[in-house]
Design an enzyme around this catalytic site. Structure first.
Site, PDB file in Angstrom:
ATOM      1  N   HIS A 182      -9.736   1.919  -0.853  1.00 35.38           N
ATOM      2  CA  HIS A 182      -8.127   1.432  -0.660  1.00 35.38           C
ATOM      3  C   HIS A 182      -7.607   1.009  -2.111  1.00 35.38           C
ATOM      4  O   HIS A 182      -7.775  -0.037  -2.359  1.00 35.38           O
ATOM      5  CB  HIS A 182      -7.715   0.615   0.543  1.00 35.38           C
ATOM      6  CG  HIS A 182      -6.540   0.737   0.962  1.00 35.38           C
ATOM      7  ND1 HIS A 182      -5.416   1.048   0.044  1.00 35.38           N
ATOM      8  CD2 HIS A 182      -5.908   0.330   1.968  1.00 35.38           C
ATOM      9  CE1 HIS A 182      -4.368   0.819   0.660  1.00 35.38           C
ATOM     10  NE2 HIS A 182      -4.638   0.540   2.140  1.00 35.38           N
ATOM     11  N   PHE A 189       1.544  -3.102   4.617  1.00 32.10           N
ATOM     12  CA  PHE A 189       1.911  -4.369   5.213  1.00 32.10           C
ATOM     13  C   PHE A 189       3.325  -4.717   5.041  1.00 32.10           C
ATOM     14  O   PHE A 189       3.916  -4.349   4.089  1.00 32.10           O
ATOM     15  CB  PHE A 189       0.997  -5.455   4.673  1.00 32.10           C
ATOM     16  CG  PHE A 189      -0.540  -5.516   4.898  1.00 32.10           C
ATOM     17  CD1 PHE A 189      -0.834  -4.907   6.050  1.00 32.10           C
ATOM     18  CD2 PHE A 189      -1.529  -6.359   4.030  1.00 32.10           C
ATOM     19  CE1 PHE A 189      -2.383  -5.074   6.565  1.00 32.10           C
ATOM     20  CE2 PHE A 189      -2.847  -6.184   4.558  1.00 32.10           C
ATOM     21  CZ  PHE A 189      -3.018  -5.608   5.736  1.00 32.10           C
ATOM     22  N   LYS A 196     -10.058   7.699   1.446  1.00 33.05           N
ATOM     23  CA  LYS A 196     -10.469   6.192   1.141  1.00 33.05           C
ATOM     24  C   LYS A 196     -11.626   5.828   1.116  1.00 33.05           C
ATOM     25  O   LYS A 196     -12.242   5.053   0.319  1.00 33.05           O
ATOM     26  CB  LYS A 196      -9.533   5.377   1.925  1.00 33.05           C
ATOM     27  CG  LYS A 196      -8.077   5.228   1.472  1.00 33.05           C
ATOM     28  CD  LYS A 196      -7.168   4.138   2.421  1.00 33.05           C
ATOM     29  CE  LYS A 196      -5.953   4.098   1.835  1.00 33.05           C
ATOM     30  NZ  LYS A 196      -4.958   5.066   2.391  1.00 33.05           N
ATOM     31  N   GLU A 256      -1.992   5.715  13.643  1.00 32.70           N
ATOM     32  CA  GLU A 256      -1.335   7.033  12.684  1.00 32.70           C
ATOM     33  C   GLU A 256      -1.484   8.224  13.651  1.00 32.70           C
ATOM     34  O   GLU A 256      -0.770   9.238  13.432  1.00 32.70           O
ATOM     35  CB  GLU A 256      -2.329   6.731  11.588  1.00 32.70           C
ATOM     36  CG  GLU A 256      -1.903   8.146  10.441  1.00 32.70           C
ATOM     37  CD  GLU A 256      -2.595   7.812   9.165  1.00 32.70           C
ATOM     38  OE1 GLU A 256      -3.507   7.036   8.799  1.00 32.70           O
ATOM     39  OE2 GLU A 256      -2.041   8.823   8.177  1.00 32.70           O
ATOM     40  N   CYS A 270       0.510  -1.162   0.137  1.00 28.84           N
ATOM     41  CA  CYS A 270      -0.052  -0.001   0.076  1.00 28.84           C
ATOM     42  C   CYS A 270       0.864   1.518  -0.050  1.00 28.84           C
ATOM     43  O   CYS A 270       0.435   2.313  -0.301  1.00 28.84           O
ATOM     44  CB  CYS A 270      -0.857   0.250   1.352  1.00 28.84           C
ATOM     45  SG  CYS A 270      -1.921  -1.585   1.150  1.00 28.84           S
TER      46      CYS A 270
END
Lengths: 89, 405
Positions: free
Chosen positions: B333, B392, B328, B307, B164
């Protein structure tokens, strides 16, 4: 026992495979006399067309066997030869 | 590094659930419209989710003939289409052939739909042959290769694959290459198209995709929603852009990266903060200069508080004065395209002075207590925007854009 191939039907089927590959704008414009160069068949196209022939007839078509084909008719002639030889085994 | 080599954004292109061009996509973000709907073409009753951000009315044959299009997986088709818009937007033509024009694209999964189709033929239908272009379609660098061929770009061209964060890493690499003098301009961004049956089952099994909507920073958030498409930006040496007299959306001023070296899927506030801090340092940006953060904001239970913690730790007391939103819930996403979608949103926010709202966020989680933009888009004068991407694998990449004056 060898099967008698309907050569006309094989030519028609190969034309159909090429038309599908080229898209709808080529429909009805291809005959056995059509040169592969005139319809801009490059090596990458030939690889896909041969795959679709292999898939349709469940045979292996070595690329070397079709590399000299100049017209659509040449392609179907090579395929008929291959089908005949595969039946004789 | 040559300090006088500033880098600007001169072209944008997008294919996404909120529009197949930047005008439509930005209009959706500005007016709070979403492209998320029930996923079409699949039996979603067998999955843990039913919604996604699918592209609508995308016709690649408007720019490619049947043969060209048939050689490409959807992640390449969308990348080429978005590039066409971005290149036209930037008014580039002969510059594309210059050896100092490069292409750096990101993708998380490449042409996984092509692989999925191949697997269905092998294991489902018992076939022993696959389409001979299977490898050429699924290889993750296919999109970059097709863009180079279609637009005649012969300079440095490669693909970045960091899940991502892929697009942000791609954009950041090009930014640094232009600043350092290795490139004068670059086609950057990313693409991903996750809607194939096998890929959707893999995502469903991970239990990070929401069974309803994506609600970043909301206390009732339940996960992310997948989106597909491509986002492309044209980065250019500022002096070259000025000489051409083209519109400049924003200046790219900073880029920071880090790795969590922790957990494969659980994000780390420390790692995210290091990437954000590094982007600020790279751009010589101080906290009070930051107006807005386009957050990674996935809407998962794990991401949003981490975050928020990272934002607080990097920006300190200024964190409360910085607007934060996640786009998003509008485009989904985008995975390898996420950073590009959000870089486009960040550039448009910077140039228009409008901050898109976080859709579906109704009750802000106390663990995410920041100035989250909710409800309507907010009109402000923007100085610096940060765009966060965390992947990830714990791989983080953050970009800093600044209003061009």
């Amino acid at each position: 026992m060898a099967t008698k191939f309907d050569e006309k039907e094989i030519s028609t089927q190969i034309i159909k495979i090429i038309e599908t590959h080229l898209g709808e704008t080529s429909a009805g414009k291809i005959t056995t006399e059509t040169s592969l160069e005139s319809i801009e068949i490059e090596s990458i196209d030939m690889v896909e067309i041969v795959f679709n022939i292999e898939d349709e007839y469940d045979i292996n078509v070595p690329l070397d066997d079709v590399s000299g084909a100049v017209t659509v008719g040449d392609l179907s002639d090579r395929l008929i030869e291959l089908l005949k030889s595969s039946q004789q085994v | 590094m040559q300090a006088d080599r500033r880098v600007v954004v001169t072209g944008l292109g997008i294919v996404s659930a909120i529009g197949n061009n930047v005008t439509d996509a930005w209009s959706a973000l500005e007016h709070g419209k979403t492209g998320i709907a029930v996923v079409e073409g699949f039996d979603t009753t067998k999955l843990n989710f039913s919604h996604g951000g699918q592209i609508k009315d995308f016709d690649p044959h408007q720019m490619l003939d049947h043969r060209e299009a048939s050689q490409m997986d959807r992640f390449s088709l969308t990348a080429v289409a978005a590039t066409q818009e971005a290149v036209a937007d930037a008014g580039l033509s002969i510059e594309l052939a210059d050896h100092k024009t490069g292409i750096i694209l990101g993708t998380a999964s490449g042409g996984q739909a092509t692989l999925d189709e191949g697997f269905q033929n092998i294991y489902g239908k018992g076939k022993t042959r696959l389409n001979p272009l299977t490898v050429a379609r699924f290889m993750p660098n296919a999109a970059a290769g097709h863009v180079s061929m279609k637009f005649g770009v012969t300079g440095p061209t490669f693909t970045v694959c960091t899940a991502c964060s892929s697009s942000n890493h791609a954009i950041g690499q090009a930014f640094h290459a232009i600043r350092a003098g290795d490139l004068d301009r670059a086609i950057v961004g990313g693409s991903d198209c996750p809607f194939s049956w096998g890929h959707m089952i893999a995502w469903s099994s991970m239990h990070v995709v929401s069974s309803e909507l994506c609600r970043p920073f909301d206390k009732d958030r339940s996960g992310m929603v997948l989106g597909e498409g491509a986002g492309i930006l044209i980065l250019e040496l500022e002096t070259a852009a000025r000489a051409r007299g083209v519109t400049i959306y924003a200046e790219v001023v900073g880029f920071g990266m880090s790795a969590d070296a922790g957990n494969l899927m659980q994000p780390s506030a420390v790692g995210a903060a290091r990437a954000m801090g590094s982007a600020l340092e790279d751009g010589q940006v101080t906290p009070e200069m930051v107006t807005y953060i386009n957050a990674h904001g996935t809407g998962t239970r794990a991401n949003d508080p981490k975050e928020s913690e990272a934002i607080r730790s990097v920006l300190g007391t200024y964190a409360d004065q910085i607007a934060v939103s996640s786009t998003k819930p509008a485009h989904g996403h985008g995975l390898g395209a996420a950073g590009a979608f959000e870089a486009i949103a960040s550039c448009m926010a910077t140039s228009r002075g409008i901050l898109p709202a976080t859709l579906n966020c109704e009750n802000i989680d106390p663990e995410c207590e920041l100035d989250i933009v909710v409800g309507d888009a907010r009109q402000v004068t923007v100085d610096v925007v940060l765009s966060n991407s965390f992947a990830f694998g714990g791989l983080n990449a953050v970009l800093a854009f600044r209003r061009y004056v």
